[in-house]
Design a protein around this motif. Structure first.
Motif, mmCIF file in Angstrom:
data_model
loop_
_atom_site.group_PDB
_atom_site.id
_atom_site.type_symbol
_atom_site.label_atom_id
_atom_site.label_comp_id
_atom_site.label_asym_id
_atom_site.label_seq_id
_atom_site.Cartn_x
_atom_site.Cartn_y
_atom_site.Cartn_z
ATOM 1 N N SER A 146 76.127 -55.457 -54.941
ATOM 2 C CA SER A 146 75.339 -55.317 -55.553
ATOM 3 C C SER A 146 73.980 -55.316 -53.724
ATOM 4 O O SER A 146 72.903 -55.966 -54.038
ATOM 5 N N SER A 188 64.183 -41.973 -62.207
ATOM 6 C CA SER A 188 63.006 -43.410 -61.530
ATOM 7 C C SER A 188 63.839 -44.286 -60.348
ATOM 8 O O SER A 188 65.167 -43.883 -59.922
ATOM 9 N N ALA A 189 63.087 -45.287 -59.890
ATOM 10 C CA ALA A 189 64.177 -45.914 -59.028
ATOM 11 C C ALA A 189 65.095 -46.945 -58.946
ATOM 12 O O ALA A 189 66.179 -46.886 -59.326
ATOM 13 N N GLY A 190 65.064 -47.373 -60.496
ATOM 14 C CA GLY A 190 66.179 -47.979 -61.363
ATOM 15 C C GLY A 190 67.893 -47.237 -61.731
ATOM 16 O O GLY A 190 68.425 -47.449 -61.548
ATOM 17 N N ASP A 191 66.574 -45.810 -61.977
ATOM 18 C CA ASP A 191 67.970 -44.612 -62.243
ATOM 19 C C ASP A 191 68.610 -44.934 -61.702
ATOM 20 O O ASP A 191 69.977 -44.295 -61.345
ATOM 21 N N TYR A 192 67.619 -44.074 -59.405
ATOM 22 C CA TYR A 192 68.820 -44.483 -58.580
ATOM 23 C C TYR A 192 69.453 -45.518 -58.091
ATOM 24 O O TYR A 192 70.515 -45.671 -57.367
ATOM 25 N N VAL A 193 69.220 -46.936 -58.239
ATOM 26 C CA VAL A 193 69.616 -48.228 -57.632
ATOM 27 C C VAL A 193 70.696 -48.094 -58.634
ATOM 28 O O VAL A 193 71.684 -48.105 -58.339
ATOM 29 N N GLU A 194 70.506 -47.652 -60.433
ATOM 30 C CA GLU A 194 72.187 -47.987 -61.060
ATOM 31 C C GLU A 194 73.336 -47.012 -60.747
ATOM 32 O O GLU A 194 74.134 -47.478 -60.244
ATOM 33 N N GLU A 234 70.631 -52.190 -54.009
ATOM 34 C CA GLU A 234 69.142 -51.631 -54.654
ATOM 35 C C GLU A 234 68.423 -51.723 -53.311
ATOM 36 O O GLU A 234 67.807 -51.255 -52.544
ATOM 37 N N ARG A 292 74.975 -48.198 -57.868
ATOM 38 C CA ARG A 292 75.669 -49.678 -57.986
ATOM 39 C C ARG A 292 76.273 -49.060 -58.312
ATOM 40 O O ARG A 292 77.742 -49.468 -57.771
ATOM 41 N N HIS A 310 66.385 -48.749 -51.459
ATOM 42 C CA HIS A 310 65.443 -48.832 -50.944
ATOM 43 C C HIS A 310 65.253 -48.662 -49.584
ATOM 44 O O HIS A 310 64.160 -47.601 -48.697
#
Length: 131
Positions: free
Chosen positions: A91, A71-77, A94, A80, A98
């Motif tokens: 920080s 998911s997009a959240g998985d990718y950001v994590e 994200e 990170r 994007h």
């Protein structure tokens, strides 16, 4: 989800290509050092490289790949965690995620991408082809 992963495909098209990542690992577009900021063919290599999120090694070629289960959240994590361990500001994850998703939005899976500082272009699939 469509993401950038490390690939050895088309390696050798440029005499200064390199591929030290794990094939298929997620990559990110890292910062460029002062030695390479004016020349993607500079001695460091960071001006033409993608960085592996797991191996923390680099490659000059990345592949647009369909990565199931992300998911997009998985990718950001993932970004990170990796950049934080590398000493970068987590920080920024994200914003980086994007930007990378926007970059590859119109390219189909299977597209090999190369970097020339802030320019990212598809590489031809065969020598002599145009991107």
């Amino acid at each position: 989800m469509k993401l950038l992963v490390a690939t050895a495909r088309t390696q050798g098209r440029r005499k200064n290509d390199f591929h030290f990542c794990v094939e298929g690992e997620l990559v990110w577009i890292g910062m460029v050092c002062t030695a390479d900021e004016q020349d993607p063919d500079g001695g460091c290599g960071c001006g033409r490289a993608f960085g592996g999120l797991d191996s923390r090694r680099s490659t000059t070629t990345a592949l647009v790949a369909e990565v199931p289960g992300f998911s997009a959240g998985d990718y950001v994590e993932a970004i990170r965690s990796s950049i934080g361990h590398q000493g970068w500001d987590p920080s920024l994850a994200e914003e980086i995620a994007h930007g990378q998703l926007e970059l590859i939005r119109d390219w189909p899976p299977g597209t090999v991408v190369e970097r020339r500082l802030d320019e990212f272009v598809p590489r031809p699939s065969r020598e002599g082809d145009r991107p």
